[in-house]
Design an enzyme around this catalytic site. Structure first.
Site, PDB file in Angstrom:
ATOM      1  N   ASP A   1      -1.260  -1.830   4.892  1.00  0.00           N
ATOM      2  CA  ASP A   1      -1.179  -0.688   5.759  1.00  0.00           C
ATOM      3  C   ASP A   1      -1.884  -0.824   6.694  1.00  0.00           C
ATOM      4  OD1 ASP A   1      -0.668   1.808   7.028  1.00  0.00           O
ATOM      5  OD2 ASP A   1      -0.812   2.935   5.206  1.00  0.00           O
TER       6      ASP A   1
ATOM      7  N   THR B   1       1.138  -5.796  -8.221  1.00  0.00           N
ATOM      8  CA  THR B   1       0.288  -4.859  -8.547  1.00  0.00           C
ATOM      9  C   THR B   1       0.901  -3.571  -9.263  1.00  0.00           C
ATOM     10  OG1 THR B   1       0.342  -4.153  -6.300  1.00  0.00           O
ATOM     11  CG2 THR B   1      -1.561  -5.626  -6.699  1.00  0.00           C
ATOM     12  N   GLY B   2       0.253  -2.912 -10.049  1.00  0.00           N
ATOM     13  CA  GLY B   2       0.421  -2.000 -10.986  1.00  0.00           C
ATOM     14  C   GLY B   2       1.718  -0.949 -10.365  1.00  0.00           C
ATOM     15  N   THR B   3       1.358  -0.083  -9.475  1.00  0.00           N
ATOM     16  CA  THR B   3       2.317   0.857  -8.904  1.00  0.00           C
ATOM     17  C   THR B   3       3.577   0.248  -8.096  1.00  0.00           C
ATOM     18  OG1 THR B   3       0.312   1.839  -8.492  1.00  0.00           O
ATOM     19  CG2 THR B   3       2.201   2.956  -7.754  1.00  0.00           C
TER      20      THR B   3
ATOM     21  N   HIS C   1     -10.534  -0.413  -1.647  1.00  0.00           N
ATOM     22  CA  HIS C   1     -10.769  -1.848  -1.974  1.00  0.00           C
ATOM     23  C   HIS C   1     -10.464  -2.738  -0.983  1.00  0.00           C
ATOM     24  CE1 HIS C   1      -6.596  -0.643  -2.393  1.00  0.00           C
ATOM     25  NE2 HIS C   1      -6.277  -1.796  -2.858  1.00  0.00           N
TER      26      HIS C   1
ATOM     27  N   ARG D   1      -7.677 -13.945   2.182  1.00  0.00           N
ATOM     28  CA  ARG D   1      -8.244 -15.196   2.432  1.00  0.00           C
ATOM     29  C   ARG D   1      -7.917 -16.359   1.372  1.00  0.00           C
ATOM     30  NH1 ARG D   1     -12.242 -17.786  -0.025  1.00  0.00           N
ATOM     31  NH2 ARG D   1     -13.473 -19.581   1.347  1.00  0.00           N
TER      32      ARG D   1
ATOM     33  N   HIS E   1       0.813  -1.148   0.006  1.00  0.00           N
ATOM     34  CA  HIS E   1      -0.038  -0.078   0.036  1.00  0.00           C
ATOM     35  C   HIS E   1       0.928   1.400   0.087  1.00  0.00           C
ATOM     36  CE1 HIS E   1      -3.533  -2.524   1.864  1.00  0.00           C
ATOM     37  NE2 HIS E   1      -3.579  -2.386   0.358  1.00  0.00           N
TER      38      HIS E   1
ATOM     39  N   ASP F   1      -5.279  -6.724  -6.716  1.00  0.00           N
ATOM     40  CA  ASP F   1      -5.372  -7.677  -5.670  1.00  0.00           C
ATOM     41  C   ASP F   1      -6.029  -9.120  -6.087  1.00  0.00           C
ATOM     42  OD1 ASP F   1      -4.628  -6.041  -2.885  1.00  0.00           O
ATOM     43  OD2 ASP F   1      -5.113  -4.899  -4.500  1.00  0.00           O
TER      44      ASP F   1
ATOM     45  N   LYS G   1       5.039   1.509   0.731  1.00  0.00           N
ATOM     46  CA  LYS G   1       5.954   1.272  -0.443  1.00  0.00           C
ATOM     47  C   LYS G   1       7.317   1.604  -0.112  1.00  0.00           C
ATOM     48  CE  LYS G   1       2.760   1.411  -4.478  1.00  0.00           C
ATOM     49  NZ  LYS G   1       1.410   1.711  -3.557  1.00  0.00           N
TER      50      LYS G   1
ATOM     51  N   ASP H   1     -11.208  -6.292  -1.560  1.00  0.00           N
ATOM     52  CA  ASP H   1     -10.366  -6.957  -2.594  1.00  0.00           C
ATOM     53  C   ASP H   1      -9.095  -7.620  -1.508  1.00  0.00           C
ATOM     54  OD1 ASP H   1     -12.089  -5.979  -4.005  1.00  0.00           O
ATOM     55  OD2 ASP H   1     -10.617  -5.432  -5.686  1.00  0.00           O
TER      56      ASP H   1
ATOM     57  N   SER I   1      -3.326  -2.197 -11.173  1.00  0.00           N
ATOM     58  CA  SER I   1      -3.019  -1.543  -9.580  1.00  0.00           C
ATOM     59  C   SER I   1      -4.179  -1.777  -8.833  1.00  0.00           C
ATOM     60  CB  SER I   1      -3.395   0.020  -9.906  1.00  0.00           C
ATOM     61  OG  SER I   1      -3.184   0.761  -8.643  1.00  0.00           O
ATOM     62  N   GLY I   2      -4.016  -2.106  -7.581  1.00  0.00           N
ATOM     63  CA  GLY I   2      -4.665  -2.423  -6.353  1.00  0.00           C
ATOM     64  C   GLY I   2      -6.259  -2.055  -6.552  1.00  0.00           C
TER      65      GLY I   2
END
Ligand SMILES: O=C(CO)COP(=O)(O)O
Length: 158
Positions: A97, A51-53, A104, A113, A25, A77, A29, A107, A71-72
């Protein structure tokens, strides 16, 4: 309340070259980048996805080859979760975080899970990620138990 659970376990082999997801997150980062910098040499021996970023930062800051998904907040995710379900991911490093609610959040919960369900090794902070990445299992084939999906389907009568 009776809960339906998969009754049988089956085995899955994690390969020597692990498929590792890196996710952080925004508030985490820099921590993930510091961690990945410390383990850069080890990470080059494995296949990285993120994830993207996060993937873009790890790739541009550290020069590592990372496959970037969405991206998340846009579904990244869930893409990582799908890979876990399809047995196409072996390790999850996810610095989520604890201080910042996410748009999201469902997600994020779903991803954690699926990681628990499919018995994927997960690290949510730098100390646990240190333990995972320095494990002798990282460079060996490892057999893990996972739910037997065929047995689950066969047992469902409704
Ligand atoms: O939101 C994330 C994980 O829940 C991470 O997404 P980004 O890597 O695109 O920031």
């Amino acid at each position: 309340m009776t809960e339906q659970r998969p009754g049988q376990q089956t085995a899955r082999t994690l390969p020597t070259r692990k498929r590792i997801a890196l996710i952080a997150h925004d508030g985490k980062k820099d921590e993930l980048l510091d961690w990945a910098r410390r383990w850069r040499e080890t990470l080059t021996r494995h296949q990285l996805v993120g994830t993207g970023t996060t993937a873009r930062r790890v790739s541009s800051d550290l020069g590592l080859d990372v496959e970037g998904l969405m991206s998340g907040p846009l579904g990244g995710d869930q893409q990582i979760g799908a890979r876990i379900t399809e047995q196409r991911l072996d390790l999850l490093i996810f610095f989520w975080d604890p201080f910042a609610p996410q748009p999201h959040d469902p997600d994020v919960k779903a991803l954690l899970r699926l990681a628990a369900l499919w018995n994927i090794p997960v690290a949510c902070n730098a100390a646990s990620a240190d333990f995972l990445i320095s494990s002798p299992y990282l460079s060996e084939e490892v057999s893990i138990g996972i739910p037997d999906a065929g047995d689950w389907l066969a047992a469902r009568t409704t």
